[in-house]
Design a protein around this motif. Structure first.
Motif, PDB file in Angstrom:
ATOM      1  N   GLY A  33      -9.054  -9.227   4.565  1.00  0.00           N
ATOM      2  CA  GLY A  33      -9.632  -7.921   4.258  1.00  0.00           C
ATOM      3  C   GLY A  33      -9.419  -6.902   5.364  1.00  0.00           C
ATOM      4  N   LYS A  34      -9.556  -7.342   6.598  1.00  0.00           N
ATOM      5  CA  LYS A  34      -9.429  -6.395   7.715  1.00  0.00           C
ATOM      6  C   LYS A  34      -8.005  -5.883   7.843  1.00  0.00           C
ATOM      7  CE  LYS A  34     -13.136  -7.511  10.898  1.00  0.00           C
ATOM      8  NZ  LYS A  34     -13.420  -8.834  11.468  1.00  0.00           N
ATOM      9  N   ARG A  49      -3.866  -0.200   4.643  1.00  0.00           N
ATOM     10  CA  ARG A  49      -4.031   0.906   3.702  1.00  0.00           C
ATOM     11  C   ARG A  49      -4.281   2.218   4.441  1.00  0.00           C
ATOM     12  NH1 ARG A  49      -4.620   1.913  -1.825  1.00  0.00           N
ATOM     13  NH2 ARG A  49      -6.050   3.605  -2.329  1.00  0.00           N
ATOM     14  N   GLU A  50      -5.120   2.161   5.455  1.00  0.00           N
ATOM     15  CA  GLU A  50      -5.414   3.394   6.193  1.00  0.00           C
ATOM     16  C   GLU A  50      -4.164   3.949   6.861  1.00  0.00           C
ATOM     17  OE1 GLU A  50     -10.030   2.264   7.126  1.00  0.00           O
ATOM     18  OE2 GLU A  50      -8.608   2.348   8.803  1.00  0.00           O
ATOM     19  N   LEU A  69      -5.825  -5.765   5.509  1.00  0.00           N
ATOM     20  CA  LEU A  69      -5.543  -4.920   4.356  1.00  0.00           C
ATOM     21  C   LEU A  69      -6.094  -3.511   4.576  1.00  0.00           C
ATOM     22  CD1 LEU A  69      -4.680  -4.326   1.466  1.00  0.00           C
ATOM     23  CD2 LEU A  69      -6.791  -5.369   0.680  1.00  0.00           C
ATOM     24  N   LYS A  70      -7.288  -3.446   5.094  1.00  0.00           N
ATOM     25  CA  LYS A  70      -7.914  -2.153   5.299  1.00  0.00           C
ATOM     26  C   LYS A  70      -7.083  -1.334   6.288  1.00  0.00           C
ATOM     27  CE  LYS A  70     -12.525  -0.332   6.105  1.00  0.00           C
ATOM     28  NZ  LYS A  70     -12.650  -0.046   7.542  1.00  0.00           N
ATOM     29  N   ALA A  71      -6.687  -1.986   7.364  1.00  0.00           N
ATOM     30  CA  ALA A  71      -5.862  -1.289   8.354  1.00  0.00           C
ATOM     31  C   ALA A  71      -4.551  -0.847   7.720  1.00  0.00           C
ATOM     32  CB  ALA A  71      -5.596  -2.205   9.546  1.00  0.00           C
ATOM     33  N   MET A 100      -8.524  -2.411  -3.835  1.00  0.00           N
ATOM     34  CA  MET A 100      -7.497  -1.655  -3.122  1.00  0.00           C
ATOM     35  C   MET A 100      -6.099  -2.027  -3.576  1.00  0.00           C
ATOM     36  SD  MET A 100      -8.301  -1.273   0.861  1.00  0.00           S
ATOM     37  CE  MET A 100      -9.816  -2.025   1.284  1.00  0.00           C
ATOM     38  N   GLN A 145       0.819  -1.209   0.000  1.00  0.00           N
ATOM     39  CA  GLN A 145       0.000   0.000   0.000  1.00  0.00           C
ATOM     40  C   GLN A 145       0.853   1.260   0.000  1.00  0.00           C
ATOM     41  OE1 GLN A 145      -3.087   0.176  -0.682  1.00  0.00           O
ATOM     42  NE2 GLN A 145      -3.383  -2.020  -0.673  1.00  0.00           N
ATOM     43  N   GLU A 147     -17.634 -10.855  -3.723  1.00  0.00           N
ATOM     44  CA  GLU A 147     -17.006 -11.336  -2.490  1.00  0.00           C
ATOM     45  C   GLU A 147     -17.085 -12.861  -2.415  1.00  0.00           C
ATOM     46  OE1 GLU A 147     -15.339  -9.599  -0.337  1.00  0.00           O
ATOM     47  OE2 GLU A 147     -15.948  -7.539  -0.733  1.00  0.00           O
ATOM     48  N   ARG A 151     -13.776  -5.134  -2.507  1.00  0.00           N
ATOM     49  CA  ARG A 151     -13.016  -3.985  -2.029  1.00  0.00           C
ATOM     50  C   ARG A 151     -11.540  -4.292  -1.847  1.00  0.00           C
ATOM     51  NH1 ARG A 151     -14.199   0.290   0.545  1.00  0.00           N
ATOM     52  NH2 ARG A 151     -12.866  -0.266   2.292  1.00  0.00           N
ATOM     53  N   THR A 152     -11.276  -5.476  -1.310  1.00  0.00           N
ATOM     54  CA  THR A 152      -9.879  -5.809  -1.046  1.00  0.00           C
ATOM     55  C   THR A 152      -9.075  -5.888  -2.339  1.00  0.00           C
ATOM     56  OG1 THR A 152     -10.502  -8.124  -1.068  1.00  0.00           O
ATOM     57  CG2 THR A 152     -10.287  -7.076   1.068  1.00  0.00           C
TER      58      THR A 152
END
Ligand code: ADP
Ligand code: MG
Length: 735
Positions: free
Chosen positions: A689-690, A696-697, A692-694, A470, A266, A658, A466-467
């Motif tokens: 996914g979780k 990226r943020e 990855l989200k963290a 991203m 990311q 998904e 979403r994953t």
């Protein structure tokens, strides 16, 4: 030298020794160079040598000691669990058993020579077989001794066996020490038979880990993140991923390494995006003029949905920034992407630029051409179409007029990418259903204009989880149309097997009697085009018997027809001269016939989920209730059943995407195969996914606060990228 001078000059030693200066430099040196141990060739590792080294290179791509370190186990044997031989079958897979070696004989001669042992526990016996290394294995084993055996159960005749098992004597203290997870590494047949079996690989990993000091594996994450997430240190995590003491250690190591992998991806993607925004200028479209306003006020045939309005705003803002736009527009089938595309084109025209729209098939290009020509009729906008079948004089005229700037909107297939297609000033290039085009093709679009590249809008009807978005499109901006135009009725989806065929035919008849039209779709079997056609031909003949002329007319479209014939058949259906359209998946993408209300899919089990969703999107476009009938054979694989059930359960494209990701894994999602971007060492987009989200943020926040990673706490990231960033490539998708 300089440092001494300064110290002398200021006469203040303390100030210069302390905070970061010298120490930071040492740390930097450590980060950049000290991994030399790991950079050394694999054959230098104790116990490897040139022969095994060569094998590791050829079979696994392991060249350096780092490569070995970073090849994580793909699973672990739970050393605490033993199977009972009496309960095994040839389907037991890999098992660990404990028992006594009862007999050991060499059988056969020459090439057929093999070593066969009988292995017994209180519940039963099986055979252990070795085809290579017969002599030394025989010497190393003792009949009558107790062993622990690990391997995959097979069968020869009625007898169960394990070929090339791992075998170790049971020593009481040994059992205790080993009572944990033993790593199993990706391997090949060749490695196994050439003495690089699981045991040896394990020993190599241990050898390497034992000699590593913390300076060999410098930390690459900021301390505050490590604290926040309670991660083990980098070295600790590597130790634990190879040799976890227990499930908890394994989990902690996995978490950290997954986070690390996704985080650096990311960071790189966001850096690319930022850099491009800094460097690649774009035309400023700051005029909203007669084309846009005139159309919007007088011609727009419906009110835009809230989502369409929002997306048009997002794009308008992008176009005014003076930076090249690279935007992905995701929207489910029928969500009205075309109108958004058209409005953007009108903005380009208002600012004096040409635009183009590229579609993946001739049929779709034709449809866009007709639709858009109709929308802008009477507006003094010249729209042309260019595909492979536009030839001769017509083609020459188009090319000349395009170069002169007389054509405002050019619609076409990948024929648009040919070097001879030259624009006067291309300001915006739109591609529809993007994932069917390769990255290289997008690059050609970029090159279509000088001095600045056109703005790029990529429209896709395949919702991407979403994953995946991203990562695959991590360097693009993303807009989503998450709302369908009002008045749409959900397509009703049912699953039917062969037994119900007559009922399905009856239903088609009913619908046709009501004035509706029907699609019947056959799967495209890539490895056998003949079989494919046979399927379709037989289906067509059967349908003709049920729906005979002149009362009924049937169109046929398949991939091997000439474009003109396809078009003719398509047009007959569009004009309602035919009631049924029999097709292979060429109609999959974008075709719009609102009066068609029934989609019958044959051999549904052969289609992927995203394809099925696309196909279903062909109906439900008009005011009438629409139906999708999924025909399949009675017997289905679990996965096939799961796919069909998903289709019956939901109409939501993102939900389906998904499910697809979960079923097939990210590597198999349409359009992702060629991109190496998804070859993770440890992360799994379907499951992580979780994380990855963290990742990226956090990556975004860090780059917002400290774009050049200059703060001391971010140096570990910076240094890691300096050393390894180049290898983390393949992400710059367009540039
Ligand atoms: P897709 O997103 O699949 O490309 P299209 O752009 O083909 O969808 O739109 C599907 C249909 O919906 C078209 O017939 C189009 O005219 C219609 N449509 C698009 N936007 C709206 C809207 N806001 N209100 C009503 N109908 C719309
Ligand atoms: Mg479309």
């Amino acid at each position: 030298m300089i440092l001494t001078k300064k110290i002398y000059f200021y006469g203040n030693v303390v100030r210069y020794r302390s905070p970061a200066f010298p120490r930071r430099d040492t740390a930097r040196q450590t980060a950049l160079t000290a991994m030399n141990v790991l950079d050394s060739p694999i054959e230098y590792l104790k116990g490897v040598g040139p022969a095994k080294g060569d094998l590791l290179k050829k079979e696994l791509g392991v060249f350096t000691q780092r490569d070995l370190l970073l090849q994580y186990p793909h699973r672990y044997i739970d050393r605490t669990q033993f199977h009972r031989i009496g309960e095994l079958s040839e389907h037991s897979g890999e098992v660990q058993i404990r028992g006594i070696l009862r007999r050991l004989t060499v059988a056969g001669q020459g090439r057929k020579k093999r070593l066969v042992g009988t292995f017994r526990d209180p519940s039963g016996a099986l055979e252990l077989v070795w085809f290579t290394g017969v002599n030394w294995i025989e010497k190393s084993l003792t009949v009558g001794m107790e062993y622990i055996v690990y391997g995959r159960v097979g069968a020869f005749g009625h007898k169960l066996n394990i070929a090339h098992p791992e075998i170790e004597p049971v020593k009481t203290e040994n059992v205790k020490a080993e009572a944990s997870f033993a790593p199993v590494y990706p391997s090949t047949e060749k490695l196994n038979t050439k003495g690089l079996n699981a045991k040896v690989r394990r020993r190599m990993a241990k050898q390497l880990l034992d000699k590593l000091a913390p300076t060999d594996v410098p930390e690459n994450l900021p301390a505050y993140l490590i604290q926040k997430f309670r991660f083990p240190s980098r070295l600790q995590a590597l130790r634990q991923i190879h040799f976890p003491k227990d499930a908890e250690e394994l989990k902690a190591a996995r978490n950290r390494l997954k986070f690390e992998e996704l985080f650096f991806l990311q960071i790189r993607l966001l850096q690319i995006k930022r850099r491009r925004k800094d460097v690649v200028k774009g035309y400023v479209f700051d005029q909203i003029g007669d084309y846009f306003n005139g159309f919007y006020q007088e011609k727009l045939p419906f009110e835009l949905t809230g989502a369409q309005k929002r997306v048009v705003k997002e794009i308008r803002r992008d176009l005014g920034l003076g930076v090249q736009m690279n935007r992905l527009l995701q929207g489910d089938v029928g969500s009205g992407k075309t109108m958004v595309g058209l409005l953007c084109m009108l903005i380009a025209l208002d600012n004096g630029y040409q635009t183009c729209l590229m579609a993946p098939t001739e049929i779709l290009a034709q449809q866009h051409y007709e639709g858009i020509s109709e929308y802008v009729e009477g507006m003094d906008i010249r729209v042309e179409i260019l595909t492979g079948s536009v030839k001769g004089k017509a083609r020459k005229t188009i090319l000349a007029d395009l170069a002169e700037g007389h054509i405002h909107i050019l619609i076409g297939t990948h024929a648009l990418l040919e070097p001879k297609v030259v624009f006067k000033n291309l300001g915006l290039a739109i591609t529809d259903e993007q994932h069917r085009f390769g990255v290289a093709q997008r690059a050609k679009l970029w090159a279509k204009n000088n001095p600045l590249p056109p703005h790029i809008l990529v429209m896709t009807a395949t919702p991407i989880p979403r994953t995946l978005a991203m990562t695959l499109y991590g360097d693009l901006d993303v807009s989503v149309i998450d709302e369908l135009p009002p008045g749409r009725k959900e397509v009703e989806t049912t699953h039917r097997t062969e037994h119900h065929r007559m009922r399905v035919i009856g239903f088609m008849r009913e619908q046709i009697a009501k004035g509706r039209q029907v699609y019947v779709v056959y799967p495209l079997i890539e490895e056998s085009e003949t079989l494919d056609l046979k399927n379709l031909d037989e289906g067509y003949e059967a349908l003709r018997r049920e729906f005979p002329p002149p009362e009924y007319q049937i169109s046929v479209v398949h991939g091997r027809m000439k474009a003109a014939d396809k078009d003719y058949e398509m047009q007959r259906f569009v004009k309602r001269e035919t009631q049924i359209m029999v097709a292979t998946t060429v109609i999959e993408v974008g075709v719009n016939v609102p009066n068609a209300s029934v989609m019958v899919i044959e051999n549904t089990e052969r289609f992927g989920l995203s394809q099925l969703h696309q196909l279903r999107g062909r109906v439900g476009r008009g005011a009438e209730q629409s139906y999708c009938i999924l025909l399949s054979s009675f017997k289905l694989s679990n996965e096939g059943r799961e796919r069909i059930q998903t289709m019956v359960r939901t109409n939501n494209g993102f939900e389906i995407a998904e499910a697809d990701l979960k079923l097939r894994g990210p590597g198999n999602i349409e359009g992702t195969q060629q991109s190496g971007i998804l070859n993770f060492r440890i992360a799994d987009l379907a499951k992580d996914g979780k994380i990855l989200k963290a990742a990226r943020e956090i990556a975004a926040r860090i780059l917002d606060d400290d774009p050049k990673l200059e703060r001391p706490e971010h140096h570990p990231i910076k240094w890691y990228l300096e050393k390894h960033g180049k290898k983390l490539k393949g992400w710059s998708r367009i540039s």
